[in-house]
Every structure is written in C-alpha cells, then in structure tokens.
Design a protein around this motif. Structure first.
Motif, PDB file in Angstrom:
ATOM      1  N   LEU A   1       7.253  -7.955  -8.521  1.00 37.55           N
ATOM      2  CA  LEU A   1       5.800  -7.802  -8.415  1.00 37.55           C
ATOM      3  C   LEU A   1       5.182  -8.708  -7.347  1.00 37.55           C
ATOM      4  CD1 LEU A   1       4.888  -7.515 -12.201  1.00 37.55           C
ATOM      5  CD2 LEU A   1       4.569  -5.738 -10.479  1.00 37.55           C
ATOM      6  N   THR A   2       5.909  -9.711  -6.888  1.00 39.53           N
ATOM      7  CA  THR A   2       5.331 -10.595  -5.870  1.00 39.53           C
ATOM      8  C   THR A   2       5.069  -9.845  -4.574  1.00 39.53           C
ATOM      9  OG1 THR A   2       7.518 -11.361  -5.135  1.00 39.53           O
ATOM     10  CG2 THR A   2       6.413 -12.677  -6.818  1.00 39.53           C
ATOM     11  N   THR A   3       5.861  -8.803  -4.307  1.00 41.83           N
ATOM     12  CA  THR A   3       5.651  -8.031  -3.069  1.00 41.83           C
ATOM     13  C   THR A   3       5.324  -6.564  -3.316  1.00 41.83           C
ATOM     14  OG1 THR A   3       8.048  -7.716  -2.919  1.00 41.83           O
ATOM     15  CG2 THR A   3       7.105  -9.516  -1.632  1.00 41.83           C
ATOM     16  N   THR A   4       5.526  -6.067  -4.542  1.00 40.75           N
ATOM     17  CA  THR A   4       5.236  -4.648  -4.810  1.00 40.75           C
ATOM     18  C   THR A   4       4.180  -4.487  -5.900  1.00 40.75           C
ATOM     19  OG1 THR A   4       7.065  -4.482  -6.403  1.00 40.75           O
ATOM     20  CG2 THR A   4       7.562  -3.914  -4.127  1.00 40.75           C
ATOM     21  N   TYR A   5       3.315  -5.498  -6.025  1.00 42.16           N
ATOM     22  CA  TYR A   5       2.290  -5.427  -7.073  1.00 42.16           C
ATOM     23  C   TYR A   5       1.338  -4.245  -6.875  1.00 42.16           C
ATOM     24  CZ  TYR A   5      -0.714  -7.640  -3.542  1.00 42.16           C
ATOM     25  OH  TYR A   5      -1.410  -7.924  -2.400  1.00 42.16           O
ATOM     26  N   ASP A   6       1.254  -3.738  -5.635  1.00 37.43           N
ATOM     27  CA  ASP A   6       0.344  -2.625  -5.365  1.00 37.43           C
ATOM     28  C   ASP A   6       0.957  -1.267  -5.722  1.00 37.43           C
ATOM     29  OD1 ASP A   6       2.216  -3.040  -3.413  1.00 37.43           O
ATOM     30  OD2 ASP A   6       0.956  -2.321  -1.761  1.00 37.43           O
ATOM     31  N   ASP A   7       2.268  -1.233  -6.015  1.00 37.62           N
ATOM     32  CA  ASP A   7       2.921   0.019  -6.407  1.00 37.62           C
ATOM     33  C   ASP A   7       4.021  -0.255  -7.429  1.00 37.62           C
ATOM     34  OD1 ASP A   7       3.718   2.642  -6.572  1.00 37.62           O
ATOM     35  OD2 ASP A   7       4.920   2.586  -4.728  1.00 37.62           O
ATOM     36  N   PRO A   8       3.638  -0.669  -8.641  1.00 41.38           N
ATOM     37  CA  PRO A   8       4.645  -1.032  -9.652  1.00 41.38           C
ATOM     38  C   PRO A   8       5.375   0.173 -10.246  1.00 41.38           C
ATOM     39  CG  PRO A   8       2.445  -1.152 -10.592  1.00 41.38           C
ATOM     40  CD  PRO A   8       2.262  -0.875  -9.132  1.00 41.38           C
ATOM     41  N   SER A   9       4.953   1.380  -9.899  1.00 40.18           N
ATOM     42  CA  SER A   9       5.569   2.577 -10.493  1.00 40.18           C
ATOM     43  C   SER A   9       7.047   2.702 -10.145  1.00 40.18           C
ATOM     44  CB  SER A   9       4.826   3.831 -10.018  1.00 40.18           C
ATOM     45  OG  SER A   9       4.924   3.966  -8.607  1.00 40.18           O
ATOM     46  N   VAL A  10       7.471   2.048  -9.062  1.00 36.11           N
ATOM     47  CA  VAL A  10       8.872   2.182  -8.636  1.00 36.11           C
ATOM     48  C   VAL A  10       9.803   1.241  -9.392  1.00 36.11           C
ATOM     49  CG1 VAL A  10       8.145   2.875  -6.327  1.00 36.11           C
ATOM     50  CG2 VAL A  10       8.637   0.467  -6.778  1.00 36.11           C
TER      51      VAL A  10
ATOM     52  N   GLN B   1       8.917 -14.928   5.165  1.00 32.65           N
ATOM     53  CA  GLN B   1       8.657 -13.641   4.513  1.00 32.65           C
ATOM     54  C   GLN B   1       7.259 -13.117   4.842  1.00 32.65           C
ATOM     55  OE1 GLN B   1      10.670 -11.535   2.395  1.00 32.65           O
ATOM     56  NE2 GLN B   1      12.139 -12.752   3.549  1.00 32.65           N
ATOM     57  N   GLN B   2       6.293 -14.020   4.950  1.00 36.03           N
ATOM     58  CA  GLN B   2       4.954 -13.583   5.330  1.00 36.03           C
ATOM     59  C   GLN B   2       4.972 -12.931   6.712  1.00 36.03           C
ATOM     60  OE1 GLN B   2       2.324 -17.027   4.729  1.00 36.03           O
ATOM     61  NE2 GLN B   2       1.381 -15.898   3.039  1.00 36.03           N
ATOM     62  N   GLU B   3       5.791 -13.467   7.606  1.00 35.22           N
ATOM     63  CA  GLU B   3       5.903 -12.893   8.944  1.00 35.22           C
ATOM     64  C   GLU B   3       6.564 -11.517   8.884  1.00 35.22           C
ATOM     65  OE1 GLU B   3       5.047 -13.836  12.199  1.00 35.22           O
ATOM     66  OE2 GLU B   3       3.695 -15.133  11.062  1.00 35.22           O
ATOM     67  N   LYS B   4       7.637 -11.424   8.078  1.00 33.28           N
ATOM     68  CA  LYS B   4       8.389 -10.174   7.996  1.00 33.28           C
ATOM     69  C   LYS B   4       7.598  -9.064   7.300  1.00 33.28           C
ATOM     70  CE  LYS B   4      13.124 -11.992   8.058  1.00 33.28           C
ATOM     71  NZ  LYS B   4      14.359 -12.196   7.275  1.00 33.28           N
ATOM     72  N   LEU B   5       6.735  -9.448   6.362  1.00 33.11           N
ATOM     73  CA  LEU B   5       5.994  -8.459   5.571  1.00 33.11           C
ATOM     74  C   LEU B   5       4.510  -8.495   5.908  1.00 33.11           C
ATOM     75  CD1 LEU B   5       7.829  -9.194   2.191  1.00 33.11           C
ATOM     76  CD2 LEU B   5       8.275  -7.296   3.741  1.00 33.11           C
ATOM     77  N   LYS B   6       4.206  -8.440   7.181  1.00 29.26           N
ATOM     78  CA  LYS B   6       2.815  -8.542   7.635  1.00 29.26           C
ATOM     79  C   LYS B   6       1.944  -7.404   7.120  1.00 29.26           C
ATOM     80  CE  LYS B   6       3.384 -11.204  11.905  1.00 29.26           C
ATOM     81  NZ  LYS B   6       3.337 -11.164  13.374  1.00 29.26           N
ATOM     82  N   ASP B   7       2.576  -6.267   6.788  1.00 30.09           N
ATOM     83  CA  ASP B   7       1.802  -5.116   6.328  1.00 30.09           C
ATOM     84  C   ASP B   7       1.323  -5.270   4.887  1.00 30.09           C
ATOM     85  OD1 ASP B   7       4.573  -5.022   5.697  1.00 30.09           O
ATOM     86  OD2 ASP B   7       4.359  -2.941   5.039  1.00 30.09           O
ATOM     87  N   LYS B   8       1.795  -6.300   4.192  1.00 29.59           N
ATOM     88  CA  LYS B   8       1.398  -6.519   2.795  1.00 29.59           C
ATOM     89  C   LYS B   8       0.469  -7.732   2.696  1.00 29.59           C
ATOM     90  CE  LYS B   8       5.592  -4.615   0.683  1.00 29.59           C
ATOM     91  NZ  LYS B   8       4.955  -3.607  -0.168  1.00 29.59           N
ATOM     92  N   ASP B   9      -0.443  -7.679   1.737  1.00 32.78           N
ATOM     93  CA  ASP B   9      -1.318  -8.823   1.490  1.00 32.78           C
ATOM     94  C   ASP B   9      -0.587  -9.790   0.570  1.00 32.78           C
ATOM     95  OD1 ASP B   9      -3.268 -10.645   0.986  1.00 32.78           O
ATOM     96  OD2 ASP B   9      -4.560  -9.311  -0.179  1.00 32.78           O
ATOM     97  N   LEU B  10      -0.047 -10.844   1.155  1.00 32.00           N
ATOM     98  CA  LEU B  10       0.743 -11.805   0.373  1.00 32.00           C
ATOM     99  C   LEU B  10       0.009 -13.130   0.194  1.00 32.00           C
ATOM    100  CD1 LEU B  10       4.309 -11.107   1.801  1.00 32.00           C
ATOM    101  CD2 LEU B  10       3.259 -10.204  -0.279  1.00 32.00           C
ATOM    102  N   ALA B  11      -1.302 -13.104   0.348  1.00 31.02           N
ATOM    103  CA  ALA B  11      -2.097 -14.317   0.114  1.00 31.02           C
ATOM    104  C   ALA B  11      -2.413 -14.421  -1.377  1.00 31.02           C
ATOM    105  CB  ALA B  11      -3.376 -14.266   0.940  1.00 31.02           C
TER     106      ALA B  11
END
Length: 391
Positions: free
Chosen positions: A38-47, A105-115
């Motif tokens: 959930l730290t990186t997929t909290y916006d789509d937990p269905s998977v 990881q923040q650099e690698k996953l720039k498309d996600k809001d990780l703040a």
C-alpha cells in the motif's frame, strides 16, 4: 516479500531457492508484506488480493514448505502495526529521511504521489516486521543491508530507552533448566568461572555452547547471553543481515530479470511460450548471417547458458559461436530444454494449489495464527517496559 503477483525465474533463483534451503537450517518466518504494498499502490488496492494468492501459490510450488517454515500474511498479525506505532514514538525523523532507498525510490516512481508518511515510514514498518519475531538473521540482498542496519539502530535505541526485563534473574535460571542437565551443568560452571575468575576462555566456550542449543528459544538464548556477563536480556535483540547469494538469472534482454523491463519468464509460463521467448531473444549483433562468427560474451543467450548449462555444453557454445559452427537457434536449444525441465515440477505443484485455493488459504491462516502467537509474546514484553501493561 511484497505481493507482486505471479513470480518469475529471477525470483526463483534470487530468493526462493535460498528460502527452501534456509527453512531446513533455521526457524523461518516468510510473510506476504501486503501493508507494504500500500505504500506505493494505495491508489489502486484492487490488485493486491489476487497478487497475494498468486505469489503464495508460487512460493509453495517452488518448495517453500509450511511444515518447515511459517508462512503468513502481514495484515493478519495486527501486532506489526502496534509495534510500528510504538517504535515511531522514539524514532528520529532524520533516521528515516536518510535511508538510501527513500530518495532513490521517489526518483524512480515520479509518476506516483509518495509524499506520504506511509512511504517515509516503511523502513520503520520493516523494522517492526523483523523485531516482532526477535529475529536473529534476515536474508537480504546487498541493496537491503541498510534496512537491517536501521533496524539494529532502532532496537538499540529502544533497549537503551526502556531497559531490561523485570524478573530477569528468575527467567534466566528457568532458561538454564531448559537446556538439559548436561548442558545446564556445563553452562553454570562456565558462567561461574567467568564471573568469579574473569576467565575469558570460559566466556567464549559458554557463548559457543548457547549458539549450539536447539531446545531453547532465541529469547532464552539472548537472555542467557546477558546472564553470562551479569547483564540482562535485551527486549528487542539486534538482528544480523544474512546476505542472500546474488541472483545470476538474467532477463531475456541481458538486463536483470524484472517485470518492469518486460524481460521475464514466469514460473507458470506455458512451455510453448518459453520456447517462443527464447527463440526470439536477441543475440550477438555481429552475427547477422549464419556463417558470421560471434562472441558469446556479447550475447544474452550466453548468460542463460552460464546458469543452466554444464561445462561440456558451454564449451560447445564457445567454440561453435566463435567459428560459426552452430547457429543462434541451435545455440538456444539446450537452455530452452533446461528451463522447461526446471519448470515442470514447479508447474505441477502450482496446478495442484491452483485447483485447491482453500488449501492455500488454510496454509496462510494457520501460519498467521502461529506468527501471531510469537508476536504476542514480544508485544507483552514491549508493553510492559513501555508502561502499557495494565492490570
């Protein structure tokens, strides 16, 4: 392991084969880190749910045995969250911000809001995952050693802040009796020689004796180590990193095998698809025509030979490629056959578990209950020293 769905040969050679080995050498806890997902997929937990069951099936198919190790789901042991919360009360913010993978990881996953706190605090949740079971060793790759190190720092800080257990002397003496008469007598004599005479050799011998003990818990070992030197039992022992052998399994393009690179062969890949994927692999660009000589070191297929082929086949490839005695399709044949042969027993076991989903869920339910028993023991001590054990 975070639930990423069906696993591939990179996972098998990099992690699962090592787990299968470790389960016969240690008391092992292997868990699905669904909260971490959930730290990186909290916006789509269905998977997450399907990914969990797909991954557990592949663990079981690869040979991870619930009779030899404890397999469980992180979210089924709420003590992980409780210890994470309590550790967050004493963990300096700067410790989390300096974890090497945080900015990476923040650099690698720039498309996600990780703040989010969840992303900042995931190393602390990892620490809780480890410390909850008073783990002696944590199997990790070299890139994860920093996470074990911050866990050691957090354990050290916790023990410094909250001291050592009450009733230590009585608990230590009870632990000595669990060693068996012969070992208990030897331990007592060695301890006496060290505490009364300062005999350093006796201390080393007693420590070695404790490491060999199979019939006492890690907590009792830690307690008796402290008792040797006149100290007490540390509530949260500092774990050691147990370096996992580096995976030599390359992807189909010669890079590290990874879903994000689209270069994988899954453990449940159909044999025809395995053949097609390897047949279409790129080879040494110098070999444009069949009679052009090549250089194996410039070819991703050679990396597969290094994993799967014996010396005789490797010699055949080296000579045949360099003098154009064999073609690229011919060269790919032995690794195709070897990979398909490796996958047959894995896929047979996977099919059994796919057809029996209730069996997979039972494995996880029983493992989660066993893990929770161990977690409760730790949390009882943690709550007590933190003044949260109300009677």
């Amino acid at each position: 392991m975070r639930p990423t769905g069906k696993l591939h040969l990179g996972h098998y050679h990099g992690v699962l084969k090592n787990w299968v080995k470790l389960q016969h050498e240690y008391e092992c806890f292997f868990f699905v880190a669904d909260w971490h997902a959930l730290t990186t997929t909290y916006d789509d937990p269905s998977v997450i749910e399907q990914s969990v069951w797909d991954m557990v099936i592949d663990w079981l198919a690869a040979g991870v045995n619930p009779g030899s190790a404890t397999l469980f789901l992180q979210s089924k042991v709420p003590e992980h969250a409780e210890l994470h919360l309590l550790l967050s009360m004493i963990t300096p913010l700067g410790w989390l911000e300096r974890v090497p993978t945080y900015k990476d990881q923040q650099e690698k996953l720039k498309d996600k809001d990780l703040a989010t706190y969840g992303f900042l605090g995931y190393p602390l949740l990892q620490s809780a995952d480890i410390l909850l079971y008073r783990a002696g060793h944590v199997p990790v790759g070299a890139d994860q050693v920093s996470h074990v190190e911050i866990t050691r720092e957090i354990a050290r800080r916790f023990n410094y802040k909250f001291g050592r257990e009450p009733g230590f002397e009585e608990n230590a003496q009870a632990a000595v009796k669990k060693m068996g008469k012969k070992a208990a007598k030897l331990y007592t004599n060695l301890r006496k020689r060290y505490t009364e005479e300062g005999d350093g050799e006796a201390l080393a011998t007693a420590q070695a004796l404790l490491k060999e003990q199979q019939n006492i818990t890690l907590g009792d070992k830690e307690r008796l180590m402290g008792y040797l030197e006149g100290g007490g039992k540390v509530i949260l022992p500092e774990p050691q990193a147990l370096l996992t052998p580096e995976s030599k399994m390359p992807g189909l393009d010669g890079q590290k095998m990874s879903k994000s690179y689209g270069n994988t062969i899954s453990l449940r890949e159909h044999p025809d698809d395995v053949e097609k994927k390897i047949r279409t692999m790129r080879t040494d660009p110098a070999r444009v025509r069949r009679d052009d000589p090549g250089e194996p070191e410039n070819c991703p297929v050679w990396q597969l030979h290094e994993v799967y082929s014996n010396d005789e086949v490797k010699d055949w490839v080296q000579k045949g490629c360099r003098n154009a005695g064999i073609g690229c399709i011919e060269c790919k044949g032995p690794v195709t056959d070897a990979i398909k042969a490796e996958l047959i027993p894995i896929q047979e076991r996977a099919e059994h578990f796919e057809n029996n989903p209730d069996l997979v869920k039972t494995v996880i339910q029983e493992g989660s209950e066993k893990a929770r028993d161990a977690a409760r023991d730790t949390m009882e001590d943690v709550r007590h020293v933190m003044g949260l054990s109300y009677r």
